[in-house]
Design a protein around this motif. Structure first.
Motif, PDB file in Angstrom:
ATOM      1  N   HIS A  77      51.828 -47.076 -14.158  1.00 10.95           N
ATOM      2  CA  HIS A  77      51.868 -46.400 -12.613  1.00 10.95           C
ATOM      3  C   HIS A  77      50.646 -47.901 -11.629  1.00 10.95           C
ATOM      4  N   THR A  78      51.323 -47.645 -10.142  1.00  9.93           N
ATOM      5  CA  THR A  78      50.610 -48.692  -9.426  1.00  9.93           C
ATOM      6  C   THR A  78      49.205 -47.525  -9.646  1.00  9.93           C
ATOM      7  N   MET A  79      48.731 -48.618  -8.539  1.00  9.46           N
ATOM      8  CA  MET A  79      47.637 -47.480  -7.631  1.00  9.46           C
ATOM      9  C   MET A  79      47.888 -46.239  -6.675  1.00  9.46           C
ATOM     10  N   ALA A  80      48.560 -46.321  -5.845  1.00  9.05           N
ATOM     11  CA  ALA A  80      49.538 -44.886  -5.187  1.00  9.05           C
ATOM     12  C   ALA A  80      50.038 -44.581  -5.887  1.00  9.05           C
ATOM     13  N   GLN A  81      50.574 -44.354  -7.216  1.00 10.30           N
ATOM     14  CA  GLN A  81      51.030 -43.264  -7.858  1.00 10.30           C
ATOM     15  C   GLN A  81      49.821 -43.164  -8.733  1.00 10.30           C
ATOM     16  N   MET A  82      49.115 -43.679  -9.611  1.00 11.63           N
ATOM     17  CA  MET A  82      47.046 -43.125  -9.974  1.00 11.63           C
ATOM     18  C   MET A  82      47.032 -42.743  -8.611  1.00 11.63           C
ATOM     19  N   ARG A  83      46.671 -42.333  -7.629  1.00 10.41           N
ATOM     20  CA  ARG A  83      46.294 -41.852  -6.959  1.00 10.41           C
ATOM     21  C   ARG A  83      46.259 -40.693  -6.370  1.00 10.41           C
ATOM     22  N   THR A  84      48.015 -40.800  -6.589  1.00  7.00           N
ATOM     23  CA  THR A  84      48.596 -38.867  -6.377  1.00  7.00           C
ATOM     24  C   THR A  84      48.256 -38.287  -7.850  1.00  7.00           C
ATOM     25  N   ILE A  85      48.632 -38.853  -8.472  1.00  5.06           N
ATOM     26  CA  ILE A  85      48.394 -38.178 -10.479  1.00  5.06           C
ATOM     27  C   ILE A  85      47.067 -37.309 -10.062  1.00  5.06           C
ATOM     28  N   TYR A  86      46.064 -39.067  -9.906  1.00  2.71           N
ATOM     29  CA  TYR A  86      44.653 -37.786  -9.955  1.00  2.71           C
ATOM     30  C   TYR A  86      44.400 -37.073  -8.988  1.00  2.71           C
ATOM     31  N   ASN A  87      44.404 -37.289  -7.095  1.00  2.00           N
ATOM     32  CA  ASN A  87      44.991 -35.791  -6.064  1.00  2.00           C
ATOM     33  C   ASN A  87      45.613 -34.668  -6.541  1.00  2.00           C
ATOM     34  N   GLY A  88      46.590 -34.795  -7.812  1.00  2.00           N
ATOM     35  CA  GLY A  88      47.061 -33.221  -8.376  1.00  2.00           C
ATOM     36  C   GLY A  88      46.831 -32.655  -9.448  1.00  2.00           C
ATOM     37  N   HIS A  89      45.687 -33.526 -10.500  1.00  2.00           N
ATOM     38  CA  HIS A  89      45.949 -32.741 -11.387  1.00  2.00           C
ATOM     39  C   HIS A  89      44.575 -32.025 -11.283  1.00  2.00           C
ATOM     40  N   LYS A  90      44.875 -31.519 -12.960  1.00  2.00           N
ATOM     41  CA  LYS A  90      43.838 -29.676 -12.317  1.00  2.00           C
ATOM     42  C   LYS A  90      43.483 -30.076 -14.316  1.00  2.00           C
ATOM     43  N   HIS A  91      41.884 -29.441 -14.334  1.00  2.00           N
ATOM     44  CA  HIS A  91      41.172 -29.123 -15.601  1.00  2.00           C
ATOM     45  C   HIS A  91      41.506 -28.042 -15.423  1.00  2.00           C
ATOM     46  N   PRO A  92      41.643 -27.682 -16.322  1.00  2.00           N
ATOM     47  CA  PRO A  92      41.910 -26.849 -17.324  1.00  2.00           C
ATOM     48  C   PRO A  92      40.741 -25.407 -17.915  1.00  2.00           C
ATOM     49  N   VAL A  93      40.250 -24.109 -17.304  1.00  2.00           N
ATOM     50  CA  VAL A  93      38.756 -23.786 -17.617  1.00  2.00           C
ATOM     51  C   VAL A  93      39.156 -22.945 -19.130  1.00  2.00           C
ATOM     52  N   GLU A  94      37.938 -22.791 -19.751  1.00  2.00           N
ATOM     53  CA  GLU A  94      38.296 -21.656 -20.217  1.00  2.00           C
ATOM     54  C   GLU A  94      36.777 -20.754 -21.250  1.00  2.00           C
ATOM     55  N   ASN A  95      37.497 -19.772 -21.543  1.00  2.00           N
ATOM     56  CA  ASN A  95      36.129 -19.043 -21.619  1.00  2.00           C
ATOM     57  C   ASN A  95      35.291 -18.525 -20.546  1.00  2.00           C
ATOM     58  N   VAL A  96      35.893 -18.362 -19.852  1.00  2.00           N
ATOM     59  CA  VAL A  96      35.158 -18.132 -18.251  1.00  2.00           C
ATOM     60  C   VAL A  96      34.100 -16.806 -18.574  1.00  2.00           C
ATOM     61  N   GLN A  97      33.010 -16.693 -18.465  1.00  2.00           N
ATOM     62  CA  GLN A  97      32.426 -15.688 -18.578  1.00  2.00           C
ATOM     63  C   GLN A  97      31.609 -15.675 -16.861  1.00  2.00           C
ATOM     64  N   GLY A  98      31.037 -14.210 -16.956  1.00  2.00           N
ATOM     65  CA  GLY A  98      30.411 -14.166 -15.866  1.00  2.00           C
ATOM     66  C   GLY A  98      28.565 -14.071 -15.003  1.00  2.00           C
ATOM     67  N   GLY A  99      27.972 -13.729 -14.553  1.00  2.00           N
ATOM     68  CA  GLY A  99      26.699 -13.811 -14.009  1.00  2.00           C
ATOM     69  C   GLY A  99      25.993 -15.831 -14.222  1.00  2.00           C
ATOM     70  N   SER A 100      25.332 -15.646 -14.820  1.00  2.00           N
ATOM     71  CA  SER A 100      24.389 -16.673 -14.943  1.00  2.00           C
ATOM     72  C   SER A 100      24.960 -18.196 -16.189  1.00  2.00           C
ATOM     73  N   SER A 101      26.307 -17.942 -15.884  1.00  2.00           N
ATOM     74  CA  SER A 101      26.674 -18.600 -17.615  1.00  2.00           C
ATOM     75  C   SER A 101      27.479 -20.206 -16.378  1.00  2.00           C
ATOM     76  N   THR A 102      26.788 -21.328 -17.153  1.00  2.00           N
ATOM     77  CA  THR A 102      27.649 -22.318 -16.943  1.00  2.00           C
ATOM     78  C   THR A 102      28.805 -22.694 -17.344  1.00  2.00           C
ATOM     79  N   ILE A 103      29.783 -22.907 -16.614  1.00  3.23           N
ATOM     80  CA  ILE A 103      31.488 -23.477 -16.877  1.00  3.23           C
ATOM     81  C   ILE A 103      31.158 -25.031 -16.860  1.00  3.23           C
ATOM     82  N   VAL A 104      31.767 -25.045 -17.970  1.00  2.61           N
ATOM     83  CA  VAL A 104      32.152 -26.332 -18.594  1.00  2.61           C
ATOM     84  C   VAL A 104      33.381 -27.228 -18.380  1.00  2.61           C
TER      85      VAL A 104
END
Length: 212
Positions: free
Chosen positions: A177-204
């Motif tokens: 990939h070129t830098m422009a292609q990597m920038r597009t991938i970076y801007n569009g990527h997502k992080h899956p978040v599992e085991n979401v809890q409420g309250g004061s929990s810290t989500i990683v």
């Protein structure tokens, strides 16, 4: 007495001759030429005296100036050559040009710096330990094809900014990939978040689902 004067006049007249180059032997320590002197005489092995640090092989039928020691036509040397069809014209006072028959040239101009004309052919710098460009102004490189630098020791740019009008790519052997292609991938990527809890929990979050 008259015969002596006649011989002297003949020798004086024979010191310089206009000639035409008919053959060049450039294989030895001194260049040798066959030149046509007067439309009839074509002496061989005339040494050519050229300036130190400059050499050329004049095209056949180039103009030549032959010098004969004491007017002896058997002891001559070529001291100047000129090829009329390829000689550049119109140089200004103080200018210099190194040129070839096919139009390649290095032109030291009076006001425009140094101009190298390669006529679409390759230019090579061989066996250089180091190449340094010290630019006091803008450095412009106009390349119709690909500009390639082979530097096993690396390349160092001492400059506040590196700019490019096009894209850039590093580690080309492994990175698709070129830098422009990597920038597009970076801007569009997502992080899956599992085991979401409420309250004061810290989500990683987990690692991104797009890695480039």
């Amino acid at each position: 007495m008259s015969s002596v004067l006649d011989d002297l006049r003949r020798r004086v007249r024979s010191i310089f001759w206009r000639a035409r180059v008919k053959f060049v032997d450039d294989s030895g320590p001194a260049q040798k030429m066959q030149v046509l002197l007067n439309g009839l005489a074509t002496p061989d092995n005339r040494l050519r005296a050229a300036e130190f640090g400059f050499t050329s092989n004049p095209p056949i039928d180039s103009d030549a100036i032959a010098l004969h020691v004491a007017g002896d036509l058997s002891a001559g040397v070529v001291i100047g050559t000129n090829h009329q069809p390829s000689r550049p014209k119109g140089l200004r006072p103080g200018e210099t040009m190194l040129y070839s028959e096919d139009g390649k040239s290095v032109y030291l101009t009076a006001s425009g710096g140094i101009v190298v004309e390669a006529k679409g052919q390759d230019v090579a710098v061989n066996d250089a330990a180091n190449v340094t460009w010290n630019c006091s102004g803008d450095f412009t490189l106009n390349v119709g094809g690909k500009f390639k630098v082979v530097a096993p020791g690396g390349t160092t740019l001492t400059t506040p900014t590196v700019q490019s009008s096009g894209d850039m790519q590093d580690n080309v052997g492994t990175n698709p990939h070129t830098m422009a292609q990597m920038r597009t991938i970076y801007n569009g990527h997502k992080h899956p978040v599992e085991n979401v809890q409420g309250g004061s929990s810290t989500i990683v979050s987990d690692v991104p689902n797009s890695t480039e």
